[in-house]
Design a protein around this motif. Structure first.
Motif, PDB file in Angstrom:
ATOM      1  N   UNK A   1       0.841  -1.199   0.000  1.00 17.20           N
ATOM      2  CA  UNK A   1       0.000   0.000   0.000  1.00 17.20           C
ATOM      3  C   UNK A   1       0.875   1.247   0.000  1.00 17.20           C
ATOM      4  N   UNK A   2       0.351   2.364  -0.471  1.00 15.85           N
ATOM      5  CA  UNK A   2       1.136   3.606  -0.460  1.00 15.85           C
ATOM      6  C   UNK A   2       1.315   4.148   0.953  1.00 15.85           C
TER       7      UNK A   2
ATOM      8  N   UNK B   1       4.746   1.704   0.357  1.00 12.98           N
ATOM      9  CA  UNK B   1       5.521   2.253  -0.755  1.00 12.98           C
ATOM     10  C   UNK B   1       5.683   3.754  -0.554  1.00 12.98           C
ATOM     11  N   UNK B   2       6.922   4.218  -0.538  1.00 14.88           N
ATOM     12  CA  UNK B   2       7.197   5.635  -0.284  1.00 14.88           C
ATOM     13  C   UNK B   2       7.015   6.490  -1.526  1.00 14.88           C
TER      14      UNK B   2
ATOM     15  N   UNK C   1       9.756   0.155  -6.982  1.00 17.65           N
ATOM     16  CA  UNK C   1       9.493  -0.005  -5.559  1.00 17.65           C
ATOM     17  C   UNK C   1       8.247  -0.850  -5.331  1.00 17.65           C
ATOM     18  N   UNK C   2       7.218  -0.629  -6.157  1.00 15.74           N
ATOM     19  CA  UNK C   2       6.014  -1.457  -6.058  1.00 15.74           C
ATOM     20  C   UNK C   2       6.362  -2.919  -6.359  1.00 15.74           C
TER      21      UNK C   2
ATOM     22  N   UNK D   1      -0.112   7.587  -8.965  1.00 18.41           N
ATOM     23  CA  UNK D   1       0.394   6.235  -9.182  1.00 18.41           C
ATOM     24  C   UNK D   1       0.032   5.792 -10.588  1.00 18.41           C
ATOM     25  N   UNK D   2       0.949   5.135 -11.267  1.00 17.82           N
ATOM     26  CA  UNK D   2       0.711   4.614 -12.606  1.00 17.82           C
ATOM     27  C   UNK D   2      -0.096   3.320 -12.482  1.00 17.82           C
ATOM     28  N   UNK D   3      -1.406   3.410 -12.683  1.00 19.03           N
ATOM     29  CA  UNK D   3      -2.282   2.261 -12.461  1.00 19.03           C
ATOM     30  C   UNK D   3      -2.019   1.129 -13.450  1.00 19.03           C
ATOM     31  N   UNK D   4      -1.734   1.458 -14.696  1.00 21.43           N
ATOM     32  CA  UNK D   4      -1.456   0.407 -15.682  1.00 21.43           C
ATOM     33  C   UNK D   4      -0.218  -0.390 -15.281  1.00 21.43           C
TER      34      UNK D   4
END
Length: 398
Positions: free
Chosen positions: A106-107, A132-133, A140-141, A165-168
């Motif tokens: 999680x972020x 995730x920072x 990092x994800x 956040x880049x969802x794809x």
């Protein structure tokens, strides 16, 4: 999902009408807890069905069925489910797809309620969490995922610092590693972002915000595949976070103007963000629509036609300036929540996060002068004039 190829406004107004069952242009409110069964066989059929709309309202209701069809169509999902709040929607997802001892990614900067729910799972059920920072760092994800990871949670733009956040990319990681992905789509709404179409498994929103849009209801929605939503419904059938039929009716009414409202509010926000950058009292503006925002490129790629109506900005005067600024406003309302037709503002350091430990506030990006601003659909000139009044009050406090 309605496969008619309609535009967003047409979909919001006309999808789901098969659930009306009457000749009324506006669907009535089915304010009933239970429905008459015409024969015993019908009772047996409904008792084994997934979300029968006319059996028992904890299981389903025509108002639920209609608004869920609209949400699914807007999100580009196979199915949707309404719940009694955004938090109950997330609690349902966690309860459905997590087991004690599982791992979640999680972020680090995430909505406080979501973090508290995850912490509760951590304390009571042994949930392991990797925070995730840098949400823009796909590596990092990727590195955070282990063989015990069962859920990747993204929030974009994030609350309250508007991180992107880049969802794809997150969806691709989830598919490659066999991990379910969930996105909080509250800020973006399906008008600007459709997480499911970007490969995310479940799109979850607090419908209290933009989807309802009038600060008169509390609700949550989950959109995704037929199988995943059926699994979530089976959880809600047992745990009971049922939305009231009146709230479901209000939600559908709000959705009919969703496109108009969020586009107008987003246009206001884009203009105000650019204006705020030039104000000497402002140290920083967090809005994905500004070119210097770290996530601007990603937001431009995954948000369709706008960057939303949420922003935050940091006053140079710190804690007292933030308090005085909010107290001086006359049009912009000092309140929690967001996404209504009216502009709302809050000062997290003296309001929602007053008792949050300093190290947590630092991780969340909450400074003493940070203001979270939900831009409404008022006239832009009036909002600017009100903000200028706030700046005068903040200056006097320095």
């Amino acid at each position: 999902m309605d496969p008619k190829g309609w535009g967003l406004s047409t979909t919001a107004i006309h999808a789901g009408k098969a659930h009306n069952g009457t000749r009324s242009v506006t669907t009535p409110i089915f304010q009933t807890s239970v429905f008459e069964l015409m024969e015993n066989a019908e009772g047996a059929e409904f008792a084994n069905a997934v979300e029968p709309p006319q059996f028992y309202t904890r299981w389903g209701n025509p108002n639920f069925s209609e608004v869920q069809q609209v949400v699914a169509s807007l999100e580009g999902a196979e199915r949707a489910l309404v719940t009694s709040s955004g938090m109950s929607a997330f609690a349902t997802v966690f309860d459905t797809f997590l087991q004690p001892g599982d791992h979640v990614v999680a972020p680090a900067a995430v909505y406080l309620g979501t973090e508290q729910l995850l912490r509760r799972w951590e304390a009571r059920k042994g949930l392991k969490i990797t925070w995730v920072q840098n949400t823009l760092d796909t590596g990092e994800w990727d590195e955070a995922v282990t063989d015990r990871t069962r859920l990747i949670l993204a929030e974009t733009p994030s609350n309250p610092t508007l991180a992107v956040t880049d969802l794809a990319a997150i969806a691709a990681i989830g598919r490659r590693k066999g991990v379910r992905t969930v996105a909080d789509n509250t800020f973006a709404t399906p008008i600007f972002t459709k997480p499911v179409e970007l490969g995310i498994d479940l799109s979850v929103s607090s419908a209290t915000k933009y989807l309802g849009g009038h600060s008169d209801l509390v609700a949550g929605v989950i959109a995704g595949s037929e199988a995943d939503i059926a699994a979530c419904w089976a959880t809600t059938k047992l745990t009971g976070p049922t939305l009231d039929p009146i709230a479901a009716w209000l939600l559908h009414r709000g959705l009919k103007t969703l496109y108009l409202r969020v586009r107008r509010a987003s246009d206001n926000a884009q203009s105000l963000a650019a204006w705020l950058l030039w104000q000497p009292q402002v140290a920083r503006v967090d809005y994905p629509g500004t070119k210097d925002h770290p996530g601007h490129e990603v937001a431009t790629r995954q948000m369709n036609g706008g960057y939303g109506a949420m922003m935050s900005f940091d006053l140079r005067g710190g804690l007292v300036a933030g308090q005085r600024f909010c107290e001086a406003l006359r049009i912009i309302t000092r309140a929690v929540s967001l996404g209504g037709v009216e502009s709302l503002i809050q000062h997290p350091a003296s309001m929602s996060h007053l008792r949050t430990p300093p190290e947590v506030k630092a991780r969340l990006g909450i400074t003493d002068g940070l203001l979270r601003f939900s831009v409404g659909i008022e006239d832009e000139a009036d909002l600017k004039a009100d903000l200028e009044t706030g700046f005068l009050a903040a200056d006097a406090a320095r």
